[in-house]
Scaffold this motif. Structure first.
Motif: not given
Ligand code: HEM
Length: 454
Positions: A112, A115, A145, A149, A153, A155-156, A160, A227, A229
């Motif tokens: 992270y 990020l 944010q 994430q 998982g 972000r955009q 979200c 993944r 997350d």
């Protein structure tokens, strides 16, 4: 054997003071009664403890003598749901912790770092030189944010963005003194019609749930082993009988991590911004350390001594979590000559511990140097609690705080909009600040000046 001193005011007065003036409530009782006292916390009597030896015993004997029952956190059910980690007890609680802890620790955390930097830069990018902003709102956008994430998982994307916005609105409803009363008084949470807070709460909760459930369904429909997350990890988890978590269990856990994972951290970072700008010597010394260190990768930032002293001092002076979650006495115990009986409810008064002059001389002064002069033990400084319910996000929170503060100081010139001291204020069950810290964005930061020790 002396009896535990007891607050004398009528229960309703105590309850009112705890909700609306929690710090004065604790300080007054501490002054009158000392290291342990019995007072009305929420709707029940709690014994507030603030001596490090008492805290060490109580927080390290979860098991036979003491327990940490989730039912004591039931005021959070409305927001988090019955299956939240915070409401589970015993073996079920331990298992769930093992499931959610790893993504917030060690190697996984490092992912992270960059990020967090990028999200911080994006959060400030929209500001023009001279523009005023509220630090708490900006740090809340950043921590939201990051947690979205980590948890989804995500972000955009539209889902979200909407989820972030709705959660912020939901939590704002229970901020401020009146909003906090919503948490403690179930009657206020009822839907009394379109204009009642209860109605707004219900409508927002429904929209948030719809989004979370559709995220769960999307993830169930397309399992992706790559993944990492938390939703993917929780979805893959099975108990000894091979059963996975239900959608409702997943929803409650995700909601818990989303809420606990961004509210607290946002407040802590906003306080740190306040302190380094309110005390220019502290800010200048920190910039000097950052300047000398040069461009560091995010993990290296965590090793900068003054930066971590500033973060620690921020969490000491106004700990966002004022108390540990309650512990119940299961078998009679005696601590420092006082008897505690089965059924007694004990809370660790983190705020009082952090204000002890024997540990922190001139405790109301913001002085990061104290963390360089002395090593504090885990029951002398405990912003994240300890024992069975110690904060699962402690490492992520410190990491976030360090990187966001360093990035903002290294790259931008910010100032406070006024010299007036910012006052603490309850926000739900946390300690936040009045007004959210008004600041002004001035552009890129000029070179730091050399300063003496603070
Ligand atoms: C500066 C930020 C934070 C502070 C000051 C803070 C503080 C605390 C405190 C005092 C407790 C109670 C500990 C006890 O009873 O011994 C707690 C529990 C908890 N925190 Fe945090 N926290 C922060 C950030 C986070 C983050 C980032 C997450 C999630 C990613 C998180 C998730 C939790 C959870 C799930 C619990 C309940 C643990 C349990 O019941 O077993 N917190 N936190």
């Amino acid at each position: 054997m002396p009896a535990i001193p007891k607050a004398q005011a009528p229960a309703l007065v105590q309850f009112y003071n705890w909700v609306f003036h929690p710090l004065a409530f604790m300080e007054t009782h501490y002054r009158q009664m000392g290291d342990r006292f019995l007072a009305r916390g929420t709707l029940m009597d709690w014994i507030f403890l603030s001596h490090p030896d008492d805290l060490k015993y109580v927080l390290t004997h979860d098991g036979q003598e003491l327990s940490a029952p989730g039912e004591y956190n039931k005021i959070l059910t409305n927001l988090l749901g019955h299956n939240s980690l915070m409401l589970l007890s015993g073996a079920q609680h331990r298992q769930r912790r093992q499931l959610v802890m790893p993504p917030f620790h060690g190697e996984r955390l490092k992912v992270y770092g960059e990020l967090i930097r990028t999200i911080t830069r994006e959060a400030i990018a929209g500001l023009a030189p001279g523009q005023a902003f509220k630090a708490r709102e900006m740090t809340q956008r950043i921590s939201m944010q990051i947690i979205l994430q980590a948890v989804f998982g995500l972000r955009q994307g539209e889902r979200c963005q909407r989820l972030g916005k709705l959660l912020a609105q939901r939590l704002d409803l229970s901020s401020g003194p009146l909003g906090s009363a919503l948490i403690f008084l179930p009657l206020l949470r009822r839907d009394w019609g379109a204009w009642s807070p209860g109605h707004q709460l219900k409508a927002l909760a429904q929209q948030i749930d719809d989004l979370i459930f559709s995220e769960i369904q999307a993830c169930r429909a397309n399992p992706d082993p790559d993944r990492s997350d938390i939703l993917s990890l929780l979805l893959a988890a099975r108990d000894a009988e091979g059963h996975g978590l239900s959608d409702q269990e997943l929803r409650d856990e995700l909601m818990t991590l989303l809420v606990a994972g961004h509210e607290t951290t946002a407040t802590a970072i906003a306080w740190s911004l306040y302190w380094v700008h309110h005390m220019p010597e502290v800010g200048a010394r920190l910039r000097q350390e950052l300047e000398t260190a040069g461009s560091l990768d995010p993990v290296a930032l965590t090793r900068l001594p003054y930066l971590s002293a500033v973060c620690n001092e921020t969490l000491r002076i106004y700990p966002v979590g004022m108390l540990t979650f309650p512990r119940r006495v299961e078998q009679p115990i005696t601590l420092q000559g006082y008897d505690y009986n089965p059924g007694d409810v004990l809370v660790g008064a983190i705020y009082l511990l952090h204000r002890r002059p024997d540990l922190y001389p001139e405790p109301d002064q913001f002085r990061p140097q104290r963390f360089l002069d002395r090593q504090y033990g885990p029951f002398e400084f405990m912003p994240f609690g300890a024992g069975a319910r110690r904060c699962v996000g402690a490492a992520l929170a410190m990491y976030e705080m360090t990187i966001v503060l360093a990035t903002l100081l290294q790259e931008y010139d910010l100032s406070l909009a006024s010299d007036r001291p910012v006052q603490p204020q309850r926000r739900g069950i946390t300690l936040s600040m009045k007004g959210g810290v008004d600041m002004v964005y001035r552009g890129k930061h000029p070179l730091p000046e050399l300063v003496a020790e603070v």
